[in-house]
Write a protein that holds these residues in place. Structure first.
Motif, short mmCIF file in Angstrom:
data_model
loop_
_atom_site.label_atom_id
_atom_site.label_comp_id
_atom_site.label_asym_id
_atom_site.label_seq_id
_atom_site.Cartn_x
_atom_site.Cartn_y
_atom_site.Cartn_z
N PRO A 35 -1.06 -30.39 10.88
CA PRO A 35 -2.37 -30.70 11.22
C PRO A 35 -2.91 -31.54 11.33
CG PRO A 35 -2.38 -28.57 10.77
CD PRO A 35 -1.62 -29.04 10.83
N ALA A 36 -3.77 -32.09 12.46
CA ALA A 36 -5.32 -33.09 12.04
C ALA A 36 -6.39 -31.59 10.80
CB ALA A 36 -6.17 -33.49 12.91
N ALA A 69 -17.63 -32.09 1.63
CA ALA A 69 -18.85 -33.48 0.64
C ALA A 69 -17.84 -34.37 -0.24
CB ALA A 69 -19.49 -31.71 -0.09
N ASP A 70 -17.08 -33.66 -1.11
CA ASP A 70 -16.23 -34.07 -1.42
C ASP A 70 -15.86 -35.64 -0.33
OD1 ASP A 70 -15.98 -33.54 -4.07
OD2 ASP A 70 -14.42 -32.19 -3.56
N LEU A 71 -15.42 -35.61 0.61
CA LEU A 71 -15.37 -37.03 1.13
C LEU A 71 -16.13 -38.07 1.48
CD1 LEU A 71 -12.52 -35.58 3.95
CD2 LEU A 71 -12.00 -37.16 2.52
N GLU A 72 -17.57 -37.73 1.57
CA GLU A 72 -18.84 -37.98 1.99
C GLU A 72 -18.98 -38.52 1.03
OE1 GLU A 72 -21.06 -34.63 3.96
OE2 GLU A 72 -20.68 -34.99 5.66
N GLN A 73 -18.73 -37.88 -0.32
CA GLN A 73 -19.32 -38.75 -1.76
C GLN A 73 -18.21 -39.77 -1.74
OE1 GLN A 73 -20.57 -36.22 -5.16
NE2 GLN A 73 -19.95 -38.43 -6.14
N ALA A 118 -14.45 -36.12 11.30
CA ALA A 118 -14.25 -35.95 12.23
C ALA A 118 -13.41 -34.84 12.64
CB ALA A 118 -14.13 -37.01 12.75
N ALA A 119 -12.13 -34.64 12.04
CA ALA A 119 -11.03 -33.82 12.65
C ALA A 119 -11.11 -32.84 11.32
CB ALA A 119 -10.00 -34.09 12.48
N LEU A 120 -11.80 -32.62 10.54
CA LEU A 120 -12.15 -30.86 9.74
C LEU A 120 -11.65 -29.89 9.71
CD1 LEU A 120 -14.14 -32.42 5.65
CD2 LEU A 120 -11.64 -31.83 6.46
N PRO A 121 -11.16 -28.78 9.51
CA PRO A 121 -11.06 -28.26 10.19
C PRO A 121 -12.53 -26.64 9.34
CG PRO A 121 -9.48 -27.33 8.51
CD PRO A 121 -9.87 -29.38 8.57
#
Length: 175
Positions: A107-108, A53-57, A42-45
């Motif tokens: 930063p986030a 894509a990597d985090l979703e996997q 939710a906080a990715l710039p």
């Protein structure tokens, strides 16, 4: 004494919540990590489509990790190979940025990724405790969990590089 299943299922947050074995604690930790990743997503710039894509996997793989102690193994050599490849991808992008310890700030979603890293370490430790308790599971689990913790760190470095945020070194007085 094991608590009975409540009559009102609204009073029961997880089927194994009243177990006294560590398996439930492990499952809660892996669930927590998956939730932390949701916060990071939710906080990715902008400009982090590869990380997204990597985090979703990874979220699906972490739920596979979750069920691999109580149920059938869901973490395989190809998962470790993929994660190591993604680690190397980000490490190559940030070569030379970190040469020692750095403070976990920025930063986030950098702080949130550091929480992912710490939760990954807790999962490794819980696997150690589960093994000590006599629980058997595939060797791929602790290997994957170790790479996972390291992967989250390299993502913090990659994001800070993309945002042109400097690392803050930590100089230990202890070692």
């Amino acid at each position: 004494m094991r608590r009975p299943k409540p009559d009102d299922l609204r009073e029961w947050c997880y089927p194994f919540i009243y177990e006294t074995r560590l398996t439930c604690n492990y499952e809660i930790l892996t669930d927590e990590l998956c939730c932390h990743i949701g916060v990071v997503l939710a906080a990715l710039p902008e400009g982090c489509d590869d990380i997204r894509a990597d985090l979703e996997q990874l979220q699906s793989l972490i739920y596979n990790l979750n069920g691999s102690v109580r149920g059938r193994n869901g973490i395989f050599e190809q998962d470790i190979k993929w994660l190591k490849g993604r680690y190397s991808h980000y490490q190559q992008q940030t070569e030379g940025r970190v040469t020692g310890f750095v403070l976990p700030r920025g930063p986030a979603p950098v702080p949130q990724l550091h929480l992912c890293r710490c939760t990954g370490k807790k999962i490794v430790r819980m696997l150690v405790r589960l093994e000590e308790e006599g629980r058997r599971f595939a060797e791929t689990l602790p290997r994957f969990a170790n790479v996972l913790a390291n992967f989250f760190f390299v993502l913090t470095v990659a994001i800070k590089a993309r945002l042109n945020v400097e690392e803050v070194p930590y100089i230990s007085v202890n070692y």
